[in-house]
Design a protein around this motif. Structure first.
Motif, PDB file in Angstrom:
ATOM      1  N   GLY A 188       0.817  -1.212   0.000  1.00 31.68           N
ATOM      2  CA  GLY A 188       0.000   0.000   0.000  1.00 31.68           C
ATOM      3  C   GLY A 188       0.844   1.253   0.000  1.00 31.68           C
ATOM      4  N   LEU A 189       1.938   1.241   0.747  1.00 33.34           N
ATOM      5  CA  LEU A 189       2.807   2.418   0.821  1.00 33.34           C
ATOM      6  C   LEU A 189       3.501   2.682  -0.509  1.00 33.34           C
ATOM      7  CD1 LEU A 189       4.311   1.801   4.356  1.00 33.34           C
ATOM      8  CD2 LEU A 189       2.786   3.663   3.696  1.00 33.34           C
ATOM      9  N   ALA A 190       3.934   1.628  -1.196  1.00 33.19           N
ATOM     10  CA  ALA A 190       4.555   1.790  -2.511  1.00 33.19           C
ATOM     11  C   ALA A 190       3.548   2.346  -3.514  1.00 33.19           C
ATOM     12  CB  ALA A 190       5.105   0.449  -3.000  1.00 33.19           C
ATOM     13  N   THR A 191       2.355   1.791  -3.499  1.00 28.78           N
ATOM     14  CA  THR A 191       1.300   2.250  -4.404  1.00 28.78           C
ATOM     15  C   THR A 191       0.943   3.702  -4.147  1.00 28.78           C
ATOM     16  OG1 THR A 191       0.377   0.012  -4.471  1.00 28.78           O
ATOM     17  CG2 THR A 191      -1.057   1.795  -5.212  1.00 28.78           C
ATOM     18  N   HIS A 192       0.828   4.050  -2.875  1.00 24.74           N
ATOM     19  CA  HIS A 192       0.413   5.401  -2.514  1.00 24.74           C
ATOM     20  C   HIS A 192       1.488   6.439  -2.842  1.00 24.74           C
ATOM     21  CE1 HIS A 192      -0.750   8.771   0.177  1.00 24.74           C
ATOM     22  NE2 HIS A 192      -1.953   8.396  -0.213  1.00 24.74           N
ATOM     23  N   ARG A 193       2.756   6.116  -2.582  1.00 27.60           N
ATOM     24  CA  ARG A 193       3.828   7.064  -2.866  1.00 27.60           C
ATOM     25  C   ARG A 193       3.946   7.350  -4.363  1.00 27.60           C
ATOM     26  NH1 ARG A 193       4.213   9.925   1.328  1.00 27.60           N
ATOM     27  NH2 ARG A 193       5.687   9.371   2.966  1.00 27.60           N
ATOM     28  N   ILE A 194       3.848   6.287  -5.182  1.00 27.37           N
ATOM     29  CA  ILE A 194       4.066   6.443  -6.617  1.00 27.37           C
ATOM     30  C   ILE A 194       2.834   6.996  -7.326  1.00 27.37           C
ATOM     31  CG2 ILE A 194       4.591   5.226  -8.761  1.00 27.37           C
ATOM     32  CD1 ILE A 194       6.278   3.273  -7.068  1.00 27.37           C
ATOM     33  N   PHE A 195       1.681   6.394  -7.064  1.00 31.35           N
ATOM     34  CA  PHE A 195       0.478   6.783  -7.799  1.00 31.35           C
ATOM     35  C   PHE A 195      -0.360   7.837  -7.081  1.00 31.35           C
ATOM     36  CE2 PHE A 195       1.485   2.438  -9.176  1.00 31.35           C
ATOM     37  CZ  PHE A 195       1.617   2.663 -10.537  1.00 31.35           C
ATOM     38  N   GLY A 196      -0.039   8.071  -5.809  1.00 28.15           N
ATOM     39  CA  GLY A 196      -0.752   9.110  -5.070  1.00 28.15           C
ATOM     40  C   GLY A 196       0.083  10.361  -4.934  1.00 28.15           C
ATOM     41  N   CYS A 197       1.135  10.272  -4.153  1.00 22.37           N
ATOM     42  CA  CYS A 197       1.972  11.447  -3.864  1.00 22.37           C
ATOM     43  C   CYS A 197       2.656  12.004  -5.103  1.00 22.37           C
ATOM     44  CB  CYS A 197       3.018  11.092  -2.807  1.00 22.37           C
ATOM     45  SG  CYS A 197       2.323  10.606  -1.215  1.00 22.37           S
ATOM     46  N   PHE A 198       3.253  11.112  -5.911  1.00 24.75           N
ATOM     47  CA  PHE A 198       3.983  11.602  -7.077  1.00 24.75           C
ATOM     48  C   PHE A 198       3.055  12.261  -8.095  1.00 24.75           C
ATOM     49  CE2 PHE A 198       5.635  10.851 -11.401  1.00 24.75           C
ATOM     50  CZ  PHE A 198       6.741  11.678 -11.345  1.00 24.75           C
ATOM     51  N   LEU A 199       1.968  11.583  -8.429  1.00 24.55           N
ATOM     52  CA  LEU A 199       1.050  12.140  -9.423  1.00 24.55           C
ATOM     53  C   LEU A 199       0.346  13.391  -8.912  1.00 24.55           C
ATOM     54  CD1 LEU A 199      -0.564   8.955 -11.026  1.00 24.55           C
ATOM     55  CD2 LEU A 199       1.275  10.392 -11.912  1.00 24.55           C
ATOM     56  N   ALA A 200       0.021  13.407  -7.605  1.00 23.52           N
ATOM     57  CA  ALA A 200      -0.666  14.574  -7.042  1.00 23.52           C
ATOM     58  C   ALA A 200       0.295  15.744  -6.848  1.00 23.52           C
ATOM     59  CB  ALA A 200      -1.312  14.207  -5.710  1.00 23.52           C
ATOM     60  N   GLY A 201       1.589  15.440  -6.758  1.00 22.69           N
ATOM     61  CA  GLY A 201       2.563  16.512  -6.583  1.00 22.69           C
ATOM     62  C   GLY A 201       2.725  16.942  -5.143  1.00 22.69           C
ATOM     63  N   CYS A 202       2.413  16.051  -4.187  1.00 21.98           N
ATOM     64  CA  CYS A 202       2.670  16.364  -2.781  1.00 21.98           C
ATOM     65  C   CYS A 202       3.921  15.611  -2.352  1.00 21.98           C
ATOM     66  CB  CYS A 202       1.481  15.988  -1.906  1.00 21.98           C
ATOM     67  SG  CYS A 202       1.124  14.231  -1.834  1.00 21.98           S
ATOM     68  N   CYS A 203       4.424  15.903  -1.156  1.00 23.94           N
ATOM     69  CA  CYS A 203       5.649  15.266  -0.652  1.00 23.94           C
ATOM     70  C   CYS A 203       6.787  15.415  -1.664  1.00 23.94           C
ATOM     71  CB  CYS A 203       5.423  13.782  -0.350  1.00 23.94           C
ATOM     72  SG  CYS A 203       4.056  13.452   0.774  1.00 23.94           S
ATOM     73  N   TRP A 204       6.865  16.581  -2.287  1.00 23.48           N
ATOM     74  CA  TRP A 204       7.815  16.794  -3.375  1.00 23.48           C
ATOM     75  C   TRP A 204       9.253  16.877  -2.868  1.00 23.48           C
ATOM     76  CZ3 TRP A 204       4.221  20.361  -1.708  1.00 23.48           C
ATOM     77  CH2 TRP A 204       4.703  21.507  -1.081  1.00 23.48           C
ATOM     78  N   GLY A 205      10.181  16.688  -3.822  1.00 26.43           N
ATOM     79  CA  GLY A 205      11.592  16.675  -3.483  1.00 26.43           C
ATOM     80  C   GLY A 205      12.248  18.041  -3.568  1.00 26.43           C
ATOM     81  N   VAL A 206      13.518  18.061  -3.216  1.00 23.32           N
ATOM     82  CA  VAL A 206      14.297  19.300  -3.251  1.00 23.32           C
ATOM     83  C   VAL A 206      14.589  19.670  -4.703  1.00 23.32           C
ATOM     84  CG1 VAL A 206      15.363  18.879  -1.012  1.00 23.32           C
ATOM     85  CG2 VAL A 206      16.443  17.984  -3.079  1.00 23.32           C
ATOM     86  N   PRO A 207      14.861  20.942  -4.979  1.00 20.19           N
ATOM     87  CA  PRO A 207      15.264  21.342  -6.332  1.00 20.19           C
ATOM     88  C   PRO A 207      16.503  20.568  -6.765  1.00 20.19           C
ATOM     89  CG  PRO A 207      14.705  23.267  -5.029  1.00 20.19           C
ATOM     90  CD  PRO A 207      14.728  22.109  -4.080  1.00 20.19           C
ATOM     91  N   SER A 208      16.488  20.035  -7.982  1.00 20.69           N
ATOM     92  CA  SER A 208      17.591  19.207  -8.453  1.00 20.69           C
ATOM     93  C   SER A 208      17.641  19.219  -9.975  1.00 20.69           C
ATOM     94  CB  SER A 208      17.428  17.773  -7.950  1.00 20.69           C
ATOM     95  OG  SER A 208      18.348  16.895  -8.545  1.00 20.69           O
TER      96      SER A 208
ATOM     97  N   PHE B  86      13.495  16.873  -7.348  1.00 20.98           N
ATOM     98  CA  PHE B  86      13.923  15.480  -7.273  1.00 20.98           C
ATOM     99  C   PHE B  86      12.702  14.586  -7.037  1.00 20.98           C
ATOM    100  CE2 PHE B  86      15.573  11.732  -5.054  1.00 20.98           C
ATOM    101  CZ  PHE B  86      16.594  11.365  -5.913  1.00 20.98           C
ATOM    102  N   PRO B  87      12.520  13.521  -7.834  1.00 20.58           N
ATOM    103  CA  PRO B  87      11.336  12.646  -7.694  1.00 20.58           C
ATOM    104  C   PRO B  87      11.450  11.707  -6.502  1.00 20.58           C
ATOM    105  CG  PRO B  87      12.755  11.792  -9.400  1.00 20.58           C
ATOM    106  CD  PRO B  87      13.378  13.095  -8.957  1.00 20.58           C
ATOM    107  N   VAL B  88      11.507  12.273  -5.315  1.00 22.62           N
ATOM    108  CA  VAL B  88      11.729  11.485  -4.108  1.00 22.62           C
ATOM    109  C   VAL B  88      10.597  10.492  -3.860  1.00 22.62           C
ATOM    110  CG1 VAL B  88      10.637  13.205  -2.602  1.00 22.62           C
ATOM    111  CG2 VAL B  88      12.345  11.641  -1.658  1.00 22.62           C
ATOM    112  N   GLN B  89       9.387  10.830  -4.306  1.00 25.81           N
ATOM    113  CA  GLN B  89       8.253   9.926  -4.096  1.00 25.81           C
ATOM    114  C   GLN B  89       8.469   8.598  -4.819  1.00 25.81           C
ATOM    115  OE1 GLN B  89       8.120  12.903  -5.766  1.00 25.81           O
ATOM    116  NE2 GLN B  89       6.253  14.040  -5.265  1.00 25.81           N
ATOM    117  N   ILE B  90       9.052   8.667  -6.035  1.00 22.94           N
ATOM    118  CA  ILE B  90       9.325   7.457  -6.810  1.00 22.94           C
ATOM    119  C   ILE B  90      10.338   6.570  -6.096  1.00 22.94           C
ATOM    120  CG2 ILE B  90      10.274   6.544  -8.955  1.00 22.94           C
ATOM    121  CD1 ILE B  90       7.581   7.757  -9.369  1.00 22.94           C
ATOM    122  N   PHE B  91      11.402   7.200  -5.592  1.00 22.74           N
ATOM    123  CA  PHE B  91      12.448   6.430  -4.929  1.00 22.74           C
ATOM    124  C   PHE B  91      11.955   5.832  -3.609  1.00 22.74           C
ATOM    125  CE2 PHE B  91      14.943   8.707  -7.976  1.00 22.74           C
ATOM    126  CZ  PHE B  91      16.021   7.871  -8.245  1.00 22.74           C
TER     127      PHE B  91
END
Length: 236
Positions: free
Chosen positions: A107-127, A149-154
């Motif tokens: 669930g955490l992997a699914t949520h980070r990639i398809f939730g946080c990353f696509l929604a644009g929350c929990c974003w990474g530092v400028p890179s 930086f796509p920290v949500q993907i990692f």
């Protein structure tokens, strides 16, 4: 990033609540498929986790379609509450948490990639190695046009790895909590939070301390329970 799905005719569906619902439903399905004796306890755990993870939002706590779920807050509050609930119902709480720990990484992997990353929350530092957030995303509201930086993907990939680590371990709850602690290291690559402070020259975050406390306290409880079990066996 794709925070909203345009269906046409001015109708937009936010991707974040869909990903959240899918993540939670997927974990619940996997748990109940293996053992459906804990259906009531699982529902209690899920509801308490959702409410606890949004408790700092105040009046917006029930706006489930909006981002703002705090993983560490949710786990830290719902874990002991569910433990008490299991004790009251005289259920095997060690087995229950091991069962949840087996599938929580999915669930955490699914949520980070398809939730946080696509929604644009929990974003990474400028890179320079990064992606420009979508103009509709929460990240764009605070950062504008710059690569992040796509920290949500990692972090999502880390939870994929964690799934195999947890399932191969004998003590699944402790292994999951260890993986949870390690996942907080990604906070150094996040640009949306500022909960860091210094212990001497070491920069740490509040959530890292909280994750370490959960891991150590759970290990201590399990150790004491094992000693008690051995002692009771010795008396027989």
């Amino acid at each position: 990033m794709l925070p909203l799905i345009h269906l046409g005719y001015g109708i937009y569906i936010p991707i974040y609540p869909i990903a959240t619902a899918i993540s939670i439903s997927l974990v619940a399905y996997l748990i109940l498929r293996e053992d459906d004796r804990f259906a009531v306890e699982l529902v209690f755990f899920i509801v308490s986790f959702i409410l606890a993870s949004r408790i700092f939002l105040g009046k917006k706590i029930l706006n489930f379609w909006e981002s703002g779920y705090s993983l560490m807050t949710g786990v830290s509050i719902s874990f002991p509450i569910t433990l008490i609930f299991l004790l009251i119902r005289k259920k095997d709480f060690l087995y229950f948490f091991d069962l949840c720990s087996k599938y929580a990484p999915v669930g955490l992997a699914t949520h980070r990639i398809f939730g946080c990353f696509l929604a644009g929350c929990c974003w990474g530092v400028p890179s320079s190695f990064g992606l420009v957030p979508h103009p509709w995303s929460l990240a764009f509201k605070y950062t504008g046009y710059q690569k992040l930086f796509p920290v949500q993907i990692f972090e999502g990939l880390w939870w994929v790895i964690s799934f195999f680590l947890v399932n191969k371990s004998k003590d699944k709850t402790l292994t999951f909590l260890l993986c949870l602690f390690i996942s907080r290291l990604f906070e150094y690559l996040r640009g949306d939070i500022d909960l860091f402070f210094y212990i001497g020259r070491i920069k740490v975050s509040f959530y890292q301390i909280l994750a370490a406390f959960l891991l150590l306290s759970t290990a201590a409880v399990k150790f004491l329970l094992s000693k008690r079990k051995e002692k009771n066996k010795g008396k027989k």
